[in-house]
Write a protein that holds these residues in place. Structure first.
Motif, PDB file in Angstrom:
ATOM      1  N   GLU A   1     -32.691   5.979 -15.904  1.00  0.00           N
ATOM      2  CA  GLU A   1     -32.049   5.941 -14.597  1.00  0.00           C
ATOM      3  C   GLU A   1     -32.985   5.423 -13.507  1.00  0.00           C
TER       4      GLU A   1
ATOM      5  N   GLN B   1     -35.241  -3.669 -11.255  1.00  0.00           N
ATOM      6  CA  GLN B   1     -33.999  -3.451 -11.988  1.00  0.00           C
ATOM      7  C   GLN B   1     -34.090  -4.021 -13.403  1.00  0.00           C
TER       8      GLN B   1
ATOM      9  N   GLY C   1     -28.090   1.491  -2.926  1.00  0.00           N
ATOM     10  CA  GLY C   1     -26.973   0.881  -3.639  1.00  0.00           C
ATOM     11  C   GLY C   1     -27.266   0.525  -5.077  1.00  0.00           C
ATOM     12  N   MET C   2     -28.559   0.319  -5.432  1.00  0.00           N
ATOM     13  CA  MET C   2     -28.910  -0.059  -6.800  1.00  0.00           C
ATOM     14  C   MET C   2     -29.242   1.154  -7.674  1.00  0.00           C
ATOM     15  N   ALA C   3     -29.180   2.349  -7.083  1.00  0.00           N
ATOM     16  CA  ALA C   3     -29.621   3.559  -7.786  1.00  0.00           C
ATOM     17  C   ALA C   3     -28.500   4.202  -8.586  1.00  0.00           C
ATOM     18  N   ASP C   4     -28.878   4.902  -9.651  1.00  0.00           N
ATOM     19  CA  ASP C   4     -27.944   5.789 -10.339  1.00  0.00           C
ATOM     20  C   ASP C   4     -27.724   7.056  -9.522  1.00  0.00           C
TER      21      ASP C   4
ATOM     22  N   ASN D   1     -24.290   7.711  -7.789  1.00  0.00           N
ATOM     23  CA  ASN D   1     -23.737   6.423  -7.361  1.00  0.00           C
ATOM     24  C   ASN D   1     -22.811   5.890  -8.450  1.00  0.00           C
TER      25      ASN D   1
ATOM     26  N   LYS E   1     -20.793   3.290  -8.159  1.00  0.00           N
ATOM     27  CA  LYS E   1     -20.603   1.840  -8.074  1.00  0.00           C
ATOM     28  C   LYS E   1     -21.917   1.172  -7.693  1.00  0.00           C
ATOM     29  N   LYS E   2     -22.831   1.114  -8.667  1.00  0.00           N
ATOM     30  CA  LYS E   2     -24.109   0.455  -8.431  1.00  0.00           C
ATOM     31  C   LYS E   2     -23.891  -1.022  -8.116  1.00  0.00           C
TER      32      LYS E   2
ATOM     33  N   SER F   1     -26.020  -4.900  -7.534  1.00  0.00           N
ATOM     34  CA  SER F   1     -27.225  -5.669  -7.792  1.00  0.00           C
ATOM     35  C   SER F   1     -27.972  -5.890  -6.488  1.00  0.00           C
TER      36      SER F   1
END
Length: 240
Positions: A41, A189, A210-213, A229, A231-232, A234
């Motif tokens: 994660e 990532q 926004g890119m995190a689990d 989250n 809705k991750k 990119s």
């Protein structure tokens, strides 16, 4: 990604506290942290300066010790580990990425990464690590010949070349403009997806969540909120 709940946590912290003695004044940096971190994660730690983010990550990484509570890495009790045990833990299991790249200016990108691979048990080659962060064509350049974003990606390659279970990143985009920062986040990532490395990323920048689990908010030494989250996105989709 597998369900986090089905995994055994790689880190487990219970009631973690940290008090710094500043002259005659005691500063309470952590006030009872309960936390689990899982393999695969990406966790983003958000919070204002002084909220305890760096202190927490330094304790998880064996760079500092807790004043109270308990923290374990897999089956290793870090809370009461000896300095030798902590050194071994840092050397074999943890990669660190900081805001400033800490590269050796007289060494090439390849040589900066090789410093780590020479002391690890099961490392990548420097070439493999640099290719992973898309710098395969810059291996023989010196830091002064590279942009800030490229230098940070070398620092990431150096951190992951030992094949660590955990990557701890303290404001890795803090010294970069947004365009360059997004390139660096894409490298993090890619490492997470390619190696399954548990990645903990400290930032002041809410957008990076926004890119995190999971996004973990700290306030005044306590966890104020943990958000899963669903809705991750990119890093390419981020703007700030």
């Amino acid at each position: 990604m597998p369900s986090l709940e089905s995994n055994v946590p790689i880190f487990s912290a219970k009631g973690l506290t940290k008090v710094y003695q500043m002259g005659e004044v005691q500063v309470q940096a952590l006030r009872g942290i309960d936390l689990e971190i899982f393999s695969n994660e990406i966790v983003v730690l958000l919070g204002a300066s002084g909220s305890g983010k760096s202190t927490l990550v330094n304790i998880l990484g064996g760079l500092d010790t807790a004043s109270g509570g308990r923290v374990t890495y897999r089956d290793i009790e870090l809370t009461h580990a000896s300095e030798k045990e902590l050194t071994n833990f840092r050397r074999l299991s943890v990669g660190f990425v900081f805001q400033f790249y800490n590269l050796i200016p007289s060494l090439t990108a390849r040589e900066n990464v090789a410093i780590v691979t020479e002391i690890a048990e099961n490392p990548m080659t420097p070439e493999e690590a640099l290719t992973l962060v898309d710098l395969g064509d810059r291996m023989d350049h010196f830091p002064a010949q590279l942009s800030g974003g490229e230098q940070q990606r070398i620092a990431i390659a150096r951190a992951v070349a030992k094949n660590p279970d955990v990557l701890l990143c303290d404001e890795p985009t803090g010294a970069l403009d947004s365009k360059t920062g997004i390139v660096v986040l894409k490298a993090l990532q890619k490492v997470n997806q390619s190696l399954g490395t548990a990645t903990v990323l400290i930032t002041h920048n809410v957008v990076i969540g926004g890119m995190a689990d999971r996004i973990i908010n700290l306030h005044d030494g306590r966890i104020s909120n943990i958000e899963r989250n669903e809705k991750k996105i990119s890093p390419d989709q981020m703007t700030w």
